[in-house]
Write a protein that holds these residues in place. Structure first.
Motif, PDB file in Angstrom:
ATOM      1  N   ILE A 158       0.860  -1.181   0.000  1.00 55.15           N
ATOM      2  CA  ILE A 158       0.000   0.000   0.000  1.00 55.15           C
ATOM      3  C   ILE A 158       0.899   1.234   0.000  1.00 55.15           C
ATOM      4  O   ILE A 158       1.524   1.571   1.010  1.00 55.15           O
ATOM      5  N   GLU A 159       0.995   1.882  -1.155  1.00 56.60           N
ATOM      6  CA  GLU A 159       1.854   3.059  -1.263  1.00 56.60           C
ATOM      7  C   GLU A 159       1.123   4.276  -0.717  1.00 56.60           C
ATOM      8  O   GLU A 159       0.013   4.589  -1.144  1.00 56.60           O
ATOM      9  N   HIS A 221      -5.703   3.699   8.994  1.00 56.60           N
ATOM     10  CA  HIS A 221      -6.439   2.656   9.720  1.00 56.60           C
ATOM     11  C   HIS A 221      -7.739   2.331   8.993  1.00 56.60           C
ATOM     12  O   HIS A 221      -8.085   1.155   8.812  1.00 56.60           O
ATOM     13  N   ALA A 222      -8.435   3.371   8.551  1.00 57.46           N
ATOM     14  CA  ALA A 222      -9.702   3.167   7.842  1.00 57.46           C
ATOM     15  C   ALA A 222      -9.475   2.403   6.532  1.00 57.46           C
ATOM     16  O   ALA A 222     -10.302   1.568   6.135  1.00 57.46           O
ATOM     17  N   TYR A 223      -8.359   2.666   5.874  1.00 57.27           N
ATOM     18  CA  TYR A 223      -8.052   1.947   4.629  1.00 57.27           C
ATOM     19  C   TYR A 223      -7.881   0.458   4.892  1.00 57.27           C
ATOM     20  O   TYR A 223      -8.391  -0.386   4.142  1.00 57.27           O
ATOM     21  N   LEU A 224      -7.161   0.140   5.967  1.00 47.86           N
ATOM     22  CA  LEU A 224      -6.950  -1.273   6.304  1.00 47.86           C
ATOM     23  C   LEU A 224      -8.273  -1.968   6.609  1.00 47.86           C
ATOM     24  O   LEU A 224      -8.497  -3.116   6.210  1.00 47.86           O
ATOM     25  N   LEU A 225      -9.157  -1.256   7.290  1.00 49.66           N
ATOM     26  CA  LEU A 225     -10.483  -1.806   7.584  1.00 49.66           C
ATOM     27  C   LEU A 225     -11.297  -1.985   6.305  1.00 49.66           C
ATOM     28  O   LEU A 225     -11.871  -3.050   6.070  1.00 49.66           O
ATOM     29  N   ALA A 226     -11.325  -0.952   5.489  1.00 45.58           N
ATOM     30  CA  ALA A 226     -12.159  -0.968   4.286  1.00 45.58           C
ATOM     31  C   ALA A 226     -11.725  -2.057   3.317  1.00 45.58           C
ATOM     32  O   ALA A 226     -12.542  -2.581   2.553  1.00 45.58           O
ATOM     33  N   ASN A 227     -10.450  -2.393   3.357  1.00 40.97           N
ATOM     34  CA  ASN A 227      -9.944  -3.404   2.441  1.00 40.97           C
ATOM     35  C   ASN A 227      -9.760  -4.766   3.120  1.00 40.97           C
ATOM     36  O   ASN A 227      -9.077  -5.636   2.592  1.00 40.97           O
TER      37      ASN A 227
END
Lengths: 234, 234
Positions: A158-159, A221-227
């Motif tokens: 994840i860049e 953090h939200a990106y990790l959750l969303a994906n």
């Protein structure tokens, strides 16, 4: 870069819900000999055990940006958020690595590339161990970041472009390095005497001129959750 | 080796029971600049968070011994035992590292030492991340193993001498390397044309002539339990 290994994706037996990242695996290779008489040892396939144990899919967040952009600060803020929510993770900070693993390297182009290669290899090992890895490294060149993506594993990479402007980084100058670079005391200083190649299509862009460090870390953090790298119920 | 860092032990807030290993900490250093303009970044002290999350104290089991002694096989057997019991761990196998992180290194003395140094640095990083690390590396020289002990952290370093005899290793010759070394096709081959300096006081000695691989792995597991790196109720 990894060489001599046939990569094979092995679906985990406890997949998370539908997601582009749902099918992960561990690099697995058949025993083989390289020219240097090195045998590849393979343990019992422990990816599923790790996934059950850690309740997460490993990923590497690769924070790239100028000196002073806020990479390390965001990285450590995210680490704290993740640990407090029960997610195993670790920050590989470029400066810290130079005290230890990369203490033998200088700042010429070849050394900078090797510095980045090793960081990517360690991020890959930590992902294999089940950890979420957060790398904070200027990594100014697109080619080098592409190498890192390959080493880590494209599906896990994840860049994150921490895109704070040169002007603001220089005005902050928390380490006093910009002033020294302007005086010519530091050569090849990214943003001053050496280029920073902006990521063309980073997974995430964060500009700390527009948000707080805490908000930046929450975005990641939200990106990790969303994906679906992590779940929200922890 | 780590340099320029003042090491400080920080007791964890959730200590295990009385034990020589009960007082652990994370290497902590004050922000400082080295000659290379590198700042040490320190995150929130997450050691206690990690310890609560992982329910273990990190350690590095360093398996040393001849080629064919059984180091990798024992390491992966131990990894499986630990993962099945809920302990986060990872095997750093010398041969596997040479495919990736250490793919730029050869087999001359300086390269062998650098190979070992990097393995120790990564073991240290993984310990910092909370993992139990199992290193399988011939590591024939006492000086190099002493360096590894320092890099990893003396309190976390468990030297395991896999003391299978040269005769048995050569008779097994699972990789065909001893035969090639005898023919002179491989130079500086440990046990044949290069010395193996036996550990004088390893924490554990295992002779696979006297026990099975499974028993060897169980011995290491028992050591971790007896010294409170892990608890038995998992």
């Amino acid at each position: 870069m990894p060489q001599g290994l046939a990569k094979k994706q092995t679906p985990l037996d406890v997949p998370l819900h539908s997601d582009v990242h749902a099918q992960f695996g561990r690099f697995v290779a058949s025993p083989q000999t390289t020219g240097a008489d090195i045998i590849w040892h393979e343990g019992a396939d422990c990816a599923a055990l790790r996934q059950r144990l850690m309740h997460q899919y490993p990923a590497t967040l690769w924070l790239t940006g100028l000196s002073g952009a806020g990479k390390s600060t965001i990285a450590f803020a995210l680490e704290k958020i993740l640990l407090e929510r029960g997610h195993s993770c670790f920050v590989l900070d470029g400066d810290n690595l130079r005290h230890h693993l990369n203490s033998d390297l200088g700042f010429l182009a070849a050394d900078r590339r090797e510095n980045l290669r090793r960081a990517a290899e360690v991020a890959h090992l930590m992902n294999e161990a089940g950890l979420i890895t957060i790398v904070a490294l200027i990594s100014p060149f697109a080619n080098d970041r592409a190498m890192a993506r390959q080493i880590v594993n494209t599906q896990r990479f994840i860049e994150v472009h921490v895109s704070t402007s040169t002007e603001l980084c220089e005005s902050r100058d928390t380490k006093g390095l910009y002033a020294r670079a302007r005086k010519g005391e530091i050569s090849e200083f990214t943003g001053i005497s050496s280029p920073y190649e902006k990521p063309v299509a980073p997974e995430i862009e964060i500009n700390t001129e527009l948000c707080s460090i805490e908000a930046a870390a929450q975005t990641l953090h939200a990106y990790l959750l969303a994906n679906n790298f992590i779940k929200s119920n922890r």
